[in-house]
Design a protein around this motif. Structure first.
Motif, PDB file in Angstrom:
ATOM      1  N   ALA A 146       9.199   9.890   2.507  1.00  0.00           N
ATOM      2  CA  ALA A 146       8.034   8.951   2.308  1.00  0.00           C
ATOM      3  C   ALA A 146       8.304   8.239   1.167  1.00  0.00           C
ATOM      4  N   VAL A 147       8.591   8.920  -0.023  1.00  0.00           N
ATOM      5  CA  VAL A 147       8.805   8.031  -1.196  1.00  0.00           C
ATOM      6  C   VAL A 147      10.057   7.053  -1.093  1.00  0.00           C
ATOM      7  N   LYS A 148      11.266   7.522  -0.517  1.00  0.00           N
ATOM      8  CA  LYS A 148      12.317   6.588  -0.199  1.00  0.00           C
ATOM      9  C   LYS A 148      11.981   5.503   0.715  1.00  0.00           C
ATOM     10  N   ARG A 149      11.045   5.749   1.646  1.00  0.00           N
ATOM     11  CA  ARG A 149      10.674   4.743   2.586  1.00  0.00           C
ATOM     12  C   ARG A 149       9.704   3.780   2.010  1.00  0.00           C
ATOM     13  N   LEU A 150       8.704   4.073   1.229  1.00  0.00           N
ATOM     14  CA  LEU A 150       7.944   3.213   0.369  1.00  0.00           C
ATOM     15  C   LEU A 150       8.832   2.466  -0.744  1.00  0.00           C
ATOM     16  N   TYR A 151       9.738   3.057  -1.215  1.00  0.00           N
ATOM     17  CA  TYR A 151      10.493   2.340  -2.071  1.00  0.00           C
ATOM     18  C   TYR A 151      11.421   1.177  -1.408  1.00  0.00           C
ATOM     19  N   GLY A 152      11.903   1.466  -0.158  1.00  0.00           N
ATOM     20  CA  GLY A 152      12.589   0.343   0.909  1.00  0.00           C
ATOM     21  C   GLY A 152      11.666  -0.588   0.954  1.00  0.00           C
TER      22      GLY A 152
END
Length: 136
Positions: free
Chosen positions: A77-83
């Motif tokens: 989720a953190v990586k998706r949000l950063y994307g």
């Protein structure tokens, strides 16, 4: 690293998030997008400064997010949000996002900062992704 630098980045993050909401209300979607991106970038920098991690480039910020994501209960989720933040940053230049997309991006910025909250720790050098790697 000084506590003043850390505090400055944290305060700038909070201010930029408010500005993103204000710009969105005014209908300036590119500015709203960039302010949300900036809020996240400054928050990441505040954590990096606290830990004495290098944070001079977009590449550094991306690596830092990957490292910090591993400390959370939902790294994906953190990586998706950063994307999503990278999309907002691009929207500043391209102005292709709809109102709904920018509104979601601002919500994503708020959520990402929340998920990365309380990551302030004593200095940790080097950051995990830099261990055993030459500096760029």
């Amino acid at each position: 690293m000084t506590q003043a630098e850390v505090a400055n980045h944290t305060e700038t993050s909070e201010r930029f998030l408010r500005h993103a909401e204000d710009e969105f209300e005014r209908g300036d979607l590119p500015q709203a997008s960039e302010k949300a991106w900036g809020a996240v970038a400054h928050y990441i920098k505040s954590v990096a400064k606290q830990r004495r991690w290098r944070n001079r480039s977009h590449s550094d910020l991306s690596d830092i997010v990957v490292d910090l994501a591993q400390e959370t209960d939902d790294p994906a989720a953190v990586k998706r949000l950063y994307g999503s933040m990278n999309g907002l940053h691009a929207n500043f230049y391209e102005d292709w996002y709809t109102d709904q997309m920018v509104a979601q991006g601002i919500d994503d910025a708020r959520e990402l900062i929340s998920r990365l909250g309380n990551r302030m720790k004593p200095p940790v050098e080097p950051r995990p992704s830099q261990a055993g790697r030459r500096k760029r």
